[in-house]
Design a protein around this motif. Structure first.
Motif, PDB file in Angstrom:
ATOM      1  N   THR A   1      72.722  10.700 -45.364  1.00 27.70           N
ATOM      2  CA  THR A   1      71.436  11.803 -45.552  1.00 27.70           C
ATOM      3  C   THR A   1      71.727  12.323 -47.015  1.00 27.70           C
ATOM      4  N   ALA A   2      70.379  12.904 -47.380  1.00 29.40           N
ATOM      5  CA  ALA A   2      70.291  13.416 -48.910  1.00 29.40           C
ATOM      6  C   ALA A   2      71.395  14.411 -48.963  1.00 29.40           C
ATOM      7  N   GLN A   3      71.582  15.434 -47.686  1.00 32.75           N
ATOM      8  CA  GLN A   3      72.466  16.414 -47.867  1.00 32.75           C
ATOM      9  C   GLN A   3      73.834  16.096 -48.040  1.00 32.75           C
ATOM     10  N   GLU A   4      74.372  14.804 -47.214  1.00 34.76           N
ATOM     11  CA  GLU A   4      75.602  14.299 -47.437  1.00 34.76           C
ATOM     12  C   GLU A   4      75.865  13.768 -49.061  1.00 34.76           C
TER      13      GLU A   4
ATOM     14  N   ARG B   1      76.404  16.943 -51.263  1.00 36.74           N
ATOM     15  CA  ARG B   1      77.784  17.388 -51.126  1.00 36.74           C
ATOM     16  C   ARG B   1      78.859  16.374 -51.805  1.00 36.74           C
ATOM     17  N   HIS B   2      78.437  15.273 -52.163  1.00 39.60           N
ATOM     18  CA  HIS B   2      79.336  13.948 -53.025  1.00 39.60           C
ATOM     19  C   HIS B   2      78.808  14.420 -54.408  1.00 39.60           C
ATOM     20  N   GLY B   3      77.967  14.938 -54.581  1.00 39.62           N
ATOM     21  CA  GLY B   3      77.504  15.410 -56.135  1.00 39.62           C
ATOM     22  C   GLY B   3      76.603  14.412 -56.707  1.00 39.62           C
TER      23      GLY B   3
ATOM     24  N   MET C   1      81.792   3.968 -49.499  1.00 38.87           N
ATOM     25  CA  MET C   1      80.615   2.821 -49.946  1.00 38.87           C
ATOM     26  C   MET C   1      80.946   1.744 -49.045  1.00 38.87           C
ATOM     27  N   ARG C   2      82.356   1.292 -48.742  1.00 46.03           N
ATOM     28  CA  ARG C   2      82.633   0.050 -48.097  1.00 46.03           C
ATOM     29  C   ARG C   2      82.142  -0.024 -46.707  1.00 46.03           C
TER      30      ARG C   2
ATOM     31  N   ALA D   1      77.707   2.210 -54.968  1.00 45.19           N
ATOM     32  CA  ALA D   1      79.017   2.737 -55.516  1.00 45.19           C
ATOM     33  C   ALA D   1      79.028   3.913 -56.387  1.00 45.19           C
ATOM     34  N   ARG D   2      77.772   3.950 -56.961  1.00 41.61           N
ATOM     35  CA  ARG D   2      77.484   5.159 -57.866  1.00 41.61           C
ATOM     36  C   ARG D   2      76.944   6.229 -57.399  1.00 41.61           C
ATOM     37  N   LEU D   3      76.941   6.146 -55.813  1.00 37.50           N
ATOM     38  CA  LEU D   3      76.196   7.299 -55.104  1.00 37.50           C
ATOM     39  C   LEU D   3      77.530   7.843 -54.289  1.00 37.50           C
ATOM     40  N   VAL D   4      78.564   7.153 -53.794  1.00 35.06           N
ATOM     41  CA  VAL D   4      79.590   7.714 -52.957  1.00 35.06           C
ATOM     42  C   VAL D   4      80.991   7.229 -53.356  1.00 35.06           C
TER      43      VAL D   4
END
Length: 257
Positions: free
Chosen positions: A163-166, A169-171, A152-153, A144-147
């Motif tokens: 992916t790392a790229q995704e 994009r979420h910061g 997350m759910r 939940a700290r990443l997306v």
């Protein structure tokens, strides 16, 4: 094999995890990692910590075979407590922690990077929680700290990876680079942080942790209670046994255990 700490350059400590073939840590490994991170943060010679785990993947979670070999609950209790200590050691490290991630980052790996201050990842890095398929629950706190929550759910329920790229994009990933540039990129960010005043960096880390809306240690321990309940109900053992059976999971048994 194990955990080691080195000084990459002035002010930059590098904690290296090595548990081949896939960096699935035994109980002792989680505690060893926690000690290394806390000691690195306490040293006044350091101003930033880089956490790396070279090899096929950054982290494949706990050593499931160790849990299955134990006829009682002690290995599971040890894994639960060891993971909690290692995740907390990243978060509570007195200095900023940069995670350098390549390949797969699964289960316990999410707990480590989710509590890090920054993530630098290779282009082939993937992140996910296959917990439900392993008969466990946990690290939703860190995912939940990443997306965002509504990403997350479904990721948690399905066990799918991103992916790392995704994540970039979420910061939540600072930078994505070719694998052979990963360490250099992590050190580049570490160098910029290490140029700051060490005393102020420690104050900044404590201040930032203090304004977090979620107590990550307590939140994760709450999740772990459901893992133990699933174990008592027999669901965990069935899923772990299926995962470790080459006939039932040939493509996974050598990848993530």
């Amino acid at each position: 094999m194990g955990v080691s700490t080195s000084l990459a350059e002035d002010g930059i400590a590098v904690v290296t995890v090595s548990y081949p073939p896939v960096n699935a840590l035994p109980v002792s490994g989680w505690y060893e990692l926690a000690r290394a991170l806390r000691e690195a943060g306490q040293s006044l010679d350091h101003r930033v910590v880089v956490l790396e785990a070279p090899g096929r993947g950054f982290n494949a979670g706990v050593d499931i075979r160790e849990i299955q070999r134990d006829p009682g609950p002690q290995a599971l209790i040890g894994a639960n407590r060891g993971c909690a200590e290692a995740f907390a050691a990243v978060y509570e490290c007195q200095l900023p922690v940069i995670a350098a991630v390549q390949g797969f980052c699964l289960g316990g790996g999410i707990g480590l990077v989710g509590n890090a201050d920054a993530i630098v990842a290779s282009e082939d890095a993937t992140f996910g929680l296959p917990e439900l398929d392993r008969g466990a629950l946990g690290a939703a706190t860190h995912l939940a700290r990443l997306v965002p929550p509504h990403l997350m759910r479904p990721l948690y329920y399905t066990g799918r990876t991103v992916t790392a790229q995704e994540l970039h994009r979420h910061g939540s990933v600072w930078r994505v680079v070719p694998r052979d540039r990963l360490r250099d990129a992590a050190l580049e960010l570490a160098r910029e942080i290490a140029a700051k005043d060490g005393y102020l960096l420690r104050l900044a880390k404590e201040a930032i942790n203090g304004i977090d809306p979620v107590d990550v240690r307590r939140s994760y321990r709450f999740e772990q209670g459901f893992t133990f309940e699933a174990n008592l109900a027999g669901a965990s053992d069935r899923h772990r046994a299926a995962f470790l059976s080459p006939e039932l999971a040939p493509e996974l048994s050598t990848e993530e255990v």
